[in-house]
Design an enzyme around this catalytic site. Structure first.
Site, PDB file in Angstrom:
ATOM      1  N   HIS A   1      40.217  57.569  51.757  1.00  9.67           N
ATOM      2  CA  HIS A   1      39.564  58.807  52.187  1.00  9.67           C
ATOM      3  C   HIS A   1      38.909  59.543  51.041  1.00  9.67           C
ATOM      4  O   HIS A   1      37.833  60.123  51.188  1.00  9.67           O
ATOM      5  CB  HIS A   1      40.568  59.744  52.854  1.00  9.67           C
ATOM      6  CG  HIS A   1      39.988  61.095  53.116  1.00  9.67           C
ATOM      7  ND1 HIS A   1      40.250  62.186  52.332  1.00  9.67           N
ATOM      8  CD2 HIS A   1      39.081  61.512  54.026  1.00  9.67           C
ATOM      9  CE1 HIS A   1      39.555  63.218  52.770  1.00  9.67           C
ATOM     10  NE2 HIS A   1      38.846  62.837  53.803  1.00  9.67           N
ATOM     11  N   CYS A   2      39.519  59.552  49.855  1.00  5.22           N
ATOM     12  CA  CYS A   2      39.099  60.500  48.811  1.00  5.22           C
ATOM     13  C   CYS A   2      37.976  60.009  47.905  1.00  5.22           C
ATOM     14  O   CYS A   2      36.940  60.653  47.780  1.00  5.22           O
ATOM     15  CB  CYS A   2      40.307  60.890  47.960  1.00  5.22           C
ATOM     16  SG  CYS A   2      41.492  61.929  48.830  1.00  5.22           S
ATOM     17  N   ILE A   3      38.170  58.883  47.236  1.00  3.83           N
ATOM     18  CA  ILE A   3      37.257  58.506  46.156  1.00  3.83           C
ATOM     19  C   ILE A   3      35.834  58.248  46.640  1.00  3.83           C
ATOM     20  O   ILE A   3      34.881  58.675  45.986  1.00  3.83           O
ATOM     21  CB  ILE A   3      37.816  57.287  45.381  1.00  3.83           C
ATOM     22  CG1 ILE A   3      39.196  57.633  44.807  1.00  3.83           C
ATOM     23  CG2 ILE A   3      36.878  56.913  44.241  1.00  3.83           C
ATOM     24  CD1 ILE A   3      39.858  56.495  44.082  1.00  3.83           C
TER      25      ILE A   3
ATOM     26  N   ASP B   1      34.752  62.314  48.093  1.00  3.61           N
ATOM     27  CA  ASP B   1      34.791  63.554  47.320  1.00  3.61           C
ATOM     28  C   ASP B   1      33.554  63.819  46.474  1.00  3.61           C
ATOM     29  O   ASP B   1      33.101  64.975  46.392  1.00  3.61           O
ATOM     30  CB  ASP B   1      36.048  63.577  46.436  1.00  3.61           C
ATOM     31  CG  ASP B   1      37.312  63.792  47.255  1.00  3.61           C
ATOM     32  OD1 ASP B   1      37.188  63.886  48.502  1.00  3.61           O
ATOM     33  OD2 ASP B   1      38.401  63.856  46.682  1.00  3.61           O
TER      34      ASP B   1
END
Length: 444
Positions: free
Chosen positions: A277-279, A282
């Site tokens: 989800h993040c890298i 973001d």
């Protein structure tokens, strides 16, 4: 003055482990966080719109592979962990922690619809003295500019005067055996000093180290920086991998050699793209927000571009490898090993493996995949198109014109895969220890 009327009452309930904690969103972040609070002695209520998750928890079972079922069963049996789809029960909670997705929209712009929906779901049930914390990864200003107005408008209460508001970014790393929710340091930023005190007290009750920062915006940006740091460095080694292929060098050997330096270097490793989800997400949250300040984050955008293009590079390497064997990609049978975004998890979010499979299929290849943790996977661009895992047998491997390693799950015998396969495309260096059959392996 740091406190308003209800702050001290909330702090006392937290100290006595009597504060009821509500977790909004029971996914990869919310469920382990809820378990940490329940295990720490707090009555914990999970709130989710997905009735299947609620039912599974109520039966004492886990729907996330790396979260032990025993923990869920023990805490639900003890009455410490409950779950519901009834958001009116948010009124019974002393603290509400929002752990909802923050994906990208069609044009790679921030999609805050889940935060907005969660805010609207709990706002009618807010009462004075409660603490609301947002944990979802997002751009600086979201807590104050997006969530706070929703909560205040729907409840008639004012943040910092009637209820506490804070941001504390999640730092989950699924299947990481070295760290747990309770041992990963927790950043906390409050809307006011009293809000910070309340959030610090709550998290400090179950997490070993809690780190205060001066505002919700600092905490929001710190989370983005953590993941952009990884994104940029992964982009660097991905670009280096492409150069090494041109130069006839092994990028993994180069990285391992550089990593022998005991200072000033941190190894990052290439792959078929970014997942989770993040890298992958973001950096785009920050570049979008930066444009509001007439600032171009060129370095970050370049890293995102490199990582986004890696599946195309992997596909081209596969096409070239097949051509070298006298085989066209059109009509070729390709077996993909692993579709999860990282090894030894069942998480498909933003998995580059799915994009590689889509691109190969668009070129006419016949795609099958094997993943011991993911029984079926939906196409990123066409959710109606479902891939299903096939058994990893000698017949399956021998029958493929190429086997492409997209996720290096630890349970797979790569020596046997190489021995049986006609051609192996290795995007993860999973075959590094294989000696026999090295001539059949192409790094990508």
């Amino acid at each position: 003055m740091r406190e308003f009327t209800q702050t001290q009452e909330l702090l006392e309930k937290i100290a006595l482990r009597q504060a009821k904690v509500g977790i909004v969103g029971l996914g990869y972040v919310g469920l382990p966080l809820g378990l940490a609070f329940a295990d720490g002695g707090f009555p914990t209520l999970g709130l989710d719109v997905d009735g299947r998750k609620v039912e599974t928890i109520s039966k004492g079972k886990s729907y996330i592979r790396h979260i032990p079922e025993e923990s869920v069963a023990r805490l639900t049996a003890a009455g410490k962990l409950e779950a519901t789809v009834d958001f009116s029960q948010a009124a019974s909670c002393d603290a509400l922690i929002l752990c909802v997705p923050t994906p990208l929209g069609p044009s790679r712009e921030p999609d805050l619809s889940f935060i907005e929906a969660a805010g609207r779901s709990i706002a009618p049930h807010l009462r004075p003295g409660q603490l609301v914390v947002l944990e979802s990864s997002t751009y600086p200003g979201t807590t104050d500019e997006v969530l706070r107005p929703i909560l205040e408008k729907e409840s008639g209460l004012v943040a910092g005067r009637d209820f506490h508001l804070a941001f504390s970014p999640e730092r989950e790393d699924p299947a990481n055996g070295k760290f747990t929710t309770s041992t990963i340091p927790k950043l906390v930023g409050g809307h006011t000093p009293a809000c910070l005190d309340a959030a610090m007290a709550l998290y400090g009750s179950v997490i070993e180290r809690v780190v205060p920062v001066s505002s919700t915006r600092v905490a929001e940006l710190a989370k983005l920086l953590e993941n952009i740091f990884r994104c940029v460095n992964i982009a660097l080694v991905n670009e280096l991998k492409m150069l090494c292929d041109r130069m006839g060098l092994d990028v993994w050997e180069v990285i391992d050699a550089a990593a022998t330096k005991p200072f000033g270097f941190m190894p990052f490793y290439p792959g078929p793209g970014l997942g989770g989800h993040c890298i992958p997400v973001d950096p785009f949250y920050l570049t979008w927000k930066a444009r509001h300040f007439e600032f171009a984050t060129r370095f970050i955008e370049l890293a995102g571009e490199i990582n986004t293009n890696m599946p195309y590079y992997v596909v081209q390497r596969t096409v070239d490898a097949l051509n070298a064997e006298g085989k066209s990609v059109r009509g070729a049978r390709i077996l993909a090993l692993g579709v999860a975004y990282k090894k030894d998890v069942d998480d498909l979010r933003e998995s580059p493996a799915l994009r590689v499979m889509e691109l190969l299929e668009a070129k006419g290849a016949r795609i099958e995949y094997h993943d011991p943790y993911v029984g079926e996977a939906r196409s990123l661009h066409d959710p109606s198109h479902v891939f299903r895992s096939v058994p990893l047998t000698k017949e399956t491997i021998v029958g493929a014109d190429a086997v492409i390693v997209l996720t290096d799950h630890g349970c797979i015998d790569y020596a046997k895969v190489v021995a049986d396969a006609r051609l192996v495309i290795d995007t993860r260096n999973a075959t590094r220890a294989v000696v026999q059959g090295r001539d059949k392996v192409v790094k990508a």
